[in-house]
Design a protein around this motif. Structure first.
Motif, PDB file in Angstrom:
ATOM      1  N   LYS A 147      -3.408   2.944  14.489  1.00 30.34           N
ATOM      2  CA  LYS A 147      -4.861   2.943  14.464  1.00 30.34           C
ATOM      3  C   LYS A 147      -5.358   3.594  13.180  1.00 30.34           C
ATOM      4  O   LYS A 147      -4.881   4.648  12.780  1.00 30.34           O
ATOM      5  CB  LYS A 147      -5.415   3.688  15.679  1.00 30.34           C
ATOM      6  CG  LYS A 147      -5.176   2.968  16.998  1.00 30.34           C
ATOM      7  CD  LYS A 147      -5.819   3.708  18.159  1.00 30.34           C
ATOM      8  CE  LYS A 147      -5.603   2.960  19.476  1.00 30.34           C
ATOM      9  NZ  LYS A 147      -6.203   3.686  20.622  1.00 30.34           N
ATOM     10  N   GLY A 148      -6.307   2.938  12.545  1.00 33.14           N
ATOM     11  CA  GLY A 148      -6.858   3.460  11.296  1.00 33.14           C
ATOM     12  C   GLY A 148      -8.079   2.686  10.891  1.00 33.14           C
ATOM     13  O   GLY A 148      -8.830   2.194  11.734  1.00 33.14           O
TER      14      GLY A 148
ATOM     15  N   GLY B 246      -7.913  -0.005   8.579  1.00 37.92           N
ATOM     16  CA  GLY B 246      -7.341  -1.068   7.766  1.00 37.92           C
ATOM     17  C   GLY B 246      -5.921  -0.720   7.391  1.00 37.92           C
ATOM     18  O   GLY B 246      -5.300   0.180   7.971  1.00 37.92           O
ATOM     19  N   GLN B 247      -5.358  -1.434   6.412  1.00 35.62           N
ATOM     20  CA  GLN B 247      -3.962  -1.243   6.048  1.00 35.62           C
ATOM     21  C   GLN B 247      -3.677   0.154   5.496  1.00 35.62           C
ATOM     22  O   GLN B 247      -4.487   0.716   4.769  1.00 35.62           O
ATOM     23  CB  GLN B 247      -3.509  -2.299   5.031  1.00 35.62           C
ATOM     24  CG  GLN B 247      -4.221  -2.290   3.705  1.00 35.62           C
ATOM     25  CD  GLN B 247      -5.441  -3.193   3.681  1.00 35.62           C
ATOM     26  OE1 GLN B 247      -5.844  -3.736   4.696  1.00 35.62           O
ATOM     27  NE2 GLN B 247      -6.033  -3.366   2.509  1.00 35.62           N
ATOM     28  N   PHE B 248      -2.509   0.695   5.848  1.00 34.00           N
ATOM     29  CA  PHE B 248      -2.083   2.004   5.355  1.00 34.00           C
ATOM     30  C   PHE B 248      -1.367   1.810   4.018  1.00 34.00           C
ATOM     31  O   PHE B 248      -0.144   1.863   3.924  1.00 34.00           O
ATOM     32  CB  PHE B 248      -1.186   2.695   6.386  1.00 34.00           C
ATOM     33  CG  PHE B 248      -1.958   3.250   7.548  1.00 34.00           C
ATOM     34  CD1 PHE B 248      -2.368   4.575   7.570  1.00 34.00           C
ATOM     35  CD2 PHE B 248      -2.315   2.429   8.622  1.00 34.00           C
ATOM     36  CE1 PHE B 248      -3.103   5.090   8.632  1.00 34.00           C
ATOM     37  CE2 PHE B 248      -3.046   2.929   9.699  1.00 34.00           C
ATOM     38  CZ  PHE B 248      -3.452   4.270   9.707  1.00 34.00           C
ATOM     39  N   LEU B 249      -2.178   1.566   3.004  1.00 33.42           N
ATOM     40  CA  LEU B 249      -1.681   1.288   1.656  1.00 33.42           C
ATOM     41  C   LEU B 249      -2.513   2.099   0.665  1.00 33.42           C
ATOM     42  O   LEU B 249      -3.747   2.038   0.699  1.00 33.42           O
ATOM     43  CB  LEU B 249      -1.783  -0.208   1.351  1.00 33.42           C
ATOM     44  CG  LEU B 249      -1.267  -0.701   0.001  1.00 33.42           C
ATOM     45  CD1 LEU B 249       0.223  -0.398  -0.173  1.00 33.42           C
ATOM     46  CD2 LEU B 249      -1.509  -2.214  -0.135  1.00 33.42           C
ATOM     47  N   HIS B 250      -1.834   2.865  -0.193  1.00 37.09           N
ATOM     48  CA  HIS B 250      -2.530   3.798  -1.077  1.00 37.09           C
ATOM     49  C   HIS B 250      -1.962   3.726  -2.486  1.00 37.09           C
ATOM     50  O   HIS B 250      -0.748   3.853  -2.688  1.00 37.09           O
ATOM     51  CB  HIS B 250      -2.364   5.223  -0.521  1.00 37.09           C
ATOM     52  CG  HIS B 250      -2.914   6.302  -1.403  1.00 37.09           C
ATOM     53  ND1 HIS B 250      -4.262   6.465  -1.634  1.00 37.09           N
ATOM     54  CD2 HIS B 250      -2.283   7.273  -2.117  1.00 37.09           C
ATOM     55  CE1 HIS B 250      -4.448   7.505  -2.439  1.00 37.09           C
ATOM     56  NE2 HIS B 250      -3.262   8.008  -2.759  1.00 37.09           N
TER      57      HIS B 250
ATOM     58  N   ILE C 193      -6.609  10.080   6.985  1.00 31.85           N
ATOM     59  CA  ILE C 193      -6.101   9.259   8.091  1.00 31.85           C
ATOM     60  C   ILE C 193      -4.652   8.864   7.846  1.00 31.85           C
ATOM     61  O   ILE C 193      -3.843   8.780   8.774  1.00 31.85           O
ATOM     62  CB  ILE C 193      -7.000   8.006   8.304  1.00 31.85           C
ATOM     63  CG1 ILE C 193      -6.586   7.232   9.552  1.00 31.85           C
ATOM     64  CG2 ILE C 193      -6.978   7.096   7.080  1.00 31.85           C
ATOM     65  CD1 ILE C 193      -6.866   7.951  10.838  1.00 31.85           C
ATOM     66  N   PHE C 194      -4.292   8.639   6.587  1.00 30.63           N
ATOM     67  CA  PHE C 194      -2.926   8.280   6.205  1.00 30.63           C
ATOM     68  C   PHE C 194      -1.997   9.472   6.486  1.00 30.63           C
ATOM     69  O   PHE C 194      -0.943   9.320   7.122  1.00 30.63           O
ATOM     70  CB  PHE C 194      -2.903   7.924   4.711  1.00 30.63           C
ATOM     71  CG  PHE C 194      -1.674   7.198   4.231  1.00 30.63           C
ATOM     72  CD1 PHE C 194      -0.444   7.841   4.178  1.00 30.63           C
ATOM     73  CD2 PHE C 194      -1.742   5.877   3.802  1.00 30.63           C
ATOM     74  CE1 PHE C 194       0.692   7.189   3.717  1.00 30.63           C
ATOM     75  CE2 PHE C 194      -0.618   5.207   3.331  1.00 30.63           C
ATOM     76  CZ  PHE C 194       0.603   5.866   3.292  1.00 30.63           C
ATOM     77  N   GLU C 195      -2.400  10.663   6.033  1.00 31.31           N
ATOM     78  CA  GLU C 195      -1.600  11.866   6.241  1.00 31.31           C
ATOM     79  C   GLU C 195      -1.474  12.205   7.723  1.00 31.31           C
ATOM     80  O   GLU C 195      -0.413  12.640   8.196  1.00 31.31           O
ATOM     81  CB  GLU C 195      -2.228  13.047   5.487  1.00 31.31           C
ATOM     82  CG  GLU C 195      -2.311  12.873   3.981  1.00 31.31           C
ATOM     83  CD  GLU C 195      -0.986  13.168   3.289  1.00 31.31           C
ATOM     84  OE1 GLU C 195       0.071  13.138   3.946  1.00 31.31           O
ATOM     85  OE2 GLU C 195      -1.011  13.420   2.066  1.00 31.31           O
TER      86      GLU C 195
END
Length: 302
Positions: A259-260, A262-266, A290-292
């Protein structure tokens, strides 16, 4: 011009947004969800949720308002500036922000924010993306380099073409790897079956992505990707192609995911040569909260 559609449900039994997408191919799922949220979709003259299950006999009215012309007006939107000199700006783009005005996103973009911050942005041939030499997707966060003058634009674009700059991404992806690293060399072009998507296709443009596995969890992995080319949605398409779609990716990934927003891309690391001094500049930025947070949760269940 405003467009109006009247759809009759026969024997279908599916979600409202999916039904509309199947009947009006010119609308993306994202655009359809916006129309439903903005009350431009009525089911039997009533507003329903995106998840509403249509039934035989339902009458669905869809109004598609005329899109506003592209705006390049300055807007007072906060900017996370990592570096700036007379020639370039490096910004940390937040997840959820579009880089430049486009159909469906006429304003509230990074370009609108940049124009408020400075009048010194390199002109673009199209007019609506001054300063922009490369992009990252709306729901991808991280570092972007911006050109403030024509000389800087030429230099930065040449570095991209020569592959002499550095772009490293962090991604949380589905599944686990048997290898520690790899290279994906697969051409990318428009999906033959869905014009809203990109895909690995035989006659596509050359696309090369290097990846390194950093951590593995229960059903997910944290990897680092390095771009050798910069095709639209390249990392997302390539990782889905090898069976490891980016977690949270609404276009190329599974529905059951992290859950977030959108995509977990950084876009974590950006390096390039300063156009005038020729000095190598390199920057690194941490992923959004949110990624961390999702990484910490995955480590706890490892």
């Amino acid at each position: 011009m405003t467009e109006n559609y009247l759809l009759q449900v026969k024997n279908e039994n599916t979600r409202l947004d999916k039904f509309i997408a199947e009947k009006i191919s010119s609308l993306s799922r994202t655009r359809i969800k916006e129309l439903i949220k903005e009350k431009h979709v009525l089911v039997n003259d009533k507003k329903e949720k995106t998840s509403y299950q249509v039934h035989g006999g339902d009458e669905i009215k869809v109004t598609v308002p005329a899109l506003k012309p592209l705006s390049v007006e300055p807007e007072n939107i906060p900017l996370a500036i990592v570096y700036e000199d007379d020639d370039v700006i490096v910004v940390n783009k937040p997840q959820g922000m579009v880089v430049h005005p486009s159909v469906g996103h006429p304003d509230h973009t990074l370009v609108n924010a940049l124009l408020y911050h400075t009048k010194d942005l390199a002109a673009s041939p199209e007019g609506f993306r001054p300063g922009i030499v490369h992009r990252i997707d709306k729901d991808t966060s991280g570092l972007l380099m911006i050109a403030k003058n024509a000389n800087a634009r030429t230099s930065l674009e040449q570095q991209l073409a020569n592959k002499s700059n550095k772009r490293l991404y962090l991604a949380i992806v589905h599944g686990n790897f048997t290898e520690d690293s790899g290279l994906i060399d697969a051409p990318i072009g428009r999906d033959h079956y869905n014009r809203k998507k990109m895909a690995v296709v035989e006659n596509g443009k050359d696309a090369i992505t290097h990846f390194k596995v950093l951590e593995q969890f229960n059903g997910y992995s944290l990897i680092q990707c390095q771009l050798e080319t910069g095709r639209t949605h390249q990392i997302r398409v390539h990782l889905a192609y090898i069976g490891h779609p980016v977690a949270g990716d609404p276009l190329y990934g599974p529905q059951h995911t992290l859950k977030g927003h959108g995509q977990f891309l950084h876009a974590q690391v950006l390096g390039f040569t300063q156009p005038v001094s020729q000095k190598w500049l390199e920057f690194s930025i941490d992923p959004p909260q949110i990624f961390e947070q999702r990484l910490s949760e995955l480590r706890e269940t490892k």
